[in-house]
Design an enzyme around this catalytic site. Structure first.
Site, mmCIF file in Angstrom:
data_model
loop_
_atom_site.group_PDB
_atom_site.id
_atom_site.type_symbol
_atom_site.label_atom_id
_atom_site.label_comp_id
_atom_site.label_asym_id
_atom_site.label_seq_id
_atom_site.Cartn_x
_atom_site.Cartn_y
_atom_site.Cartn_z
ATOM 1 N N GLY A 1 -47.424 15.847 -23.284
ATOM 2 C CA GLY A 1 -46.740 15.681 -24.566
ATOM 3 C C GLY A 1 -46.188 14.271 -24.691
ATOM 4 O O GLY A 1 -46.148 13.515 -23.713
ATOM 5 N N GLN B 1 -43.206 13.343 -24.937
ATOM 6 C CA GLN B 1 -42.054 13.170 -24.066
ATOM 7 C C GLN B 1 -42.317 13.712 -22.655
ATOM 8 O O GLN B 1 -41.411 14.222 -21.995
ATOM 9 C CB GLN B 1 -40.820 13.844 -24.673
ATOM 10 C CG GLN B 1 -40.201 13.056 -25.815
ATOM 11 C CD GLN B 1 -39.705 11.683 -25.356
ATOM 12 O OE1 GLN B 1 -39.269 11.510 -24.222
ATOM 13 N NE2 GLN B 1 -39.763 10.709 -26.245
ATOM 14 N N SER B 2 -43.540 13.621 -22.201
ATOM 15 C CA SER B 2 -43.886 14.147 -20.886
ATOM 16 C C SER B 2 -43.158 13.398 -19.762
ATOM 17 O O SER B 2 -43.268 12.175 -19.632
ATOM 18 C CB SER B 2 -45.402 14.010 -20.684
ATOM 19 O OG SER B 2 -45.731 14.179 -19.322
ATOM 20 N N ASN B 3 -42.439 14.159 -18.949
ATOM 21 C CA ASN B 3 -41.799 13.573 -17.761
ATOM 22 C C ASN B 3 -42.846 13.187 -16.728
ATOM 23 O O ASN B 3 -42.690 12.210 -15.999
ATOM 24 C CB ASN B 3 -40.834 14.585 -17.141
ATOM 25 C CG ASN B 3 -39.662 14.888 -18.051
ATOM 26 O OD1 ASN B 3 -38.910 13.990 -18.422
ATOM 27 N ND2 ASN B 3 -39.512 16.147 -18.427
ATOM 28 N N CYS C 1 -45.912 12.141 -17.367
ATOM 29 C CA CYS C 1 -46.560 10.884 -17.766
ATOM 30 C C CYS C 1 -45.652 9.694 -17.444
ATOM 31 O O CYS C 1 -46.122 8.662 -16.956
ATOM 32 C CB CYS C 1 -46.919 10.911 -19.253
ATOM 33 S SG CYS C 1 -48.316 12.012 -19.599
#
Ligand SMILES: *Cc1c(COP(=O)(O)O)cnc(C)c1O
Length: 336
Positions: free
Chosen positions: A70, A72-74, A76
């Site tokens: 997403g 806001q992927s942690n 990534c």
């Protein structure tokens, strides 16, 4: 068998302590495993998995990391930062339109110098495998060696991070002479729960590991977790009887949807910060923590024994929802 490639990236062991105010209030001890303290820029659970995933990428001679998630992927964000530190080029495939302002995790992705491609949620959902393959191919054509990391690094390699973390957590539990009724955590792509469940079980622990789903339903996660563990077991010959594992997922606390939270979650976040100086997030840990308290109150978490919450991080996701958070706290949302 030759040893499993691993890099030392996380600050381990993470702290483990009792939440004194809350325990007092509830008349039941709640303990917390601080995997939000695995690192500052690299806060959260993903770094434990990436210790193995990035070591594998290096072992295979890769020079480009490609991963997805997403906006806001942690995961990534952690990959963007650690990948860069280790000398990889990082390319992120994100689900969602490009926002006008880069907030929270996305801001850090940019600061870390990651290349970012955005896809509409519908296209991403339907074609992620294709997008990933196409991106890898484009790098191969340029003479690069891409390594694709699946969502959340939840696969047979990344699962090692929490198989190893289980040993650390069991030592915490033993040192404090606890007899927990449950270990509770947020489940988003399943790898953390898979690793903890396998790791605790093979150490002979009977403590149930309960994953609070934040997106898909319990049935989907139970399958996903079992599949990842079967793949892990086959690849590394661990002799684990996966079919006999007790995989417990609770999907009652997803709320309005993935990455969307209502007033009770923001209230929980506010409360934990004010009483315990701990920062939860609205996407994962806020929902899981709220769910744990609700289940405990409803008598679903047997007995009056200790509860252990695994804090998986996510602070930057809260920053990206500061407006929603303030609305709920100020009671302007009408959902109070
Ligand atoms: C990714 C993530 C989780 C979920 O872990 P999975 O292994 O993907 O199930 C929980 N909390 C936070 C903060 C995360 O970033």
């Amino acid at each position: 068998m030759k040893s499993i490639p691993r890099l030392r990236l996380a600050h381990l062991p993470t702290p483990f302590h009792r939440l004194d105010h809350l325990s007092e209030e509830l008349g039941r001890s709640i303990w917390i495993k601080r995997d939000d303290m695995t690192g500052a820029a690299t806060t959260g659970n993903k770094i434990r998995k990436l210790e193995f995933t990035l070591a594998q990428a290096r072992e295979e001679g890769a020079d480009v990391l490609i991963t997805c998630g997403g906006i806001q992927s942690n995961h990534c964000r952690a990959t963007a930062i650690l990948g860069r530190q280790l000398g990889f080029k990082v390319h992120l495939l994100l689900r969602g339109e490009k926002p006008s302002e880069a907030d929270g995790n996305l801001f850090l992705d940019k600061l870390a110098g990651a290349e970012i491609s955005y896809f509409s949620p519908r296209y991403y959902q339907a074609h992620l495998d294709f997008i990933a393959e196409e991106t890898c191919d484009a790098y191969r054509k340029k003479g690069k060696k891409p390594y694709f990391i699946t969502t959340g690094a939840s696969d047979e390699v990344g699962v090692w991070g929490y198989v190893e973390a289980a040993t650390e957590l069991l030592a915490d539990i033993e040192r404090n002479r606890l007899k927990p009724d449950a270990v509770v955590l947020a489940t988003g792509s399943g790898g953390t729960q898979a690793g903890l469940t396998a790791g605790m079980s093979r150490s002979g622990s009977q403590v149930p590991v309960i994953g609070m789903a934040v997106c898909d339903d319990a049935f989907w996660f139970e399958n996903k977790i079992r599949q990842d563990l079967v793949a892990w077991n086959d690849r590394y010959q661990q002799g684990l009887e996966v079919s006999g594992l007790d995989i417990r997922v609770n999907d009652n606390y997803i709320g309005p949807g993935y990455a969307r939270a209502g007033a009770p979650i923001f209230k929980t976040i506010e409360k934990l910060l004010q009483t315990e100086a701990i920062l939860l997030d609205p996407v994962y840990t806020g929902k899981a923590f709220y769910g744990m308290l609700e289940e405990a109150e409803a008598g679903e978490l047997v007995g009056q024994g200790d509860l252990v919450f695994v804090h998986t991080g996510g602070a930057f996701g809260l920053m990206a929802q500061r407006l929603e958070s303030l609305q709920h706290i100020n009671g302007k949302s009408g959902e109070r």
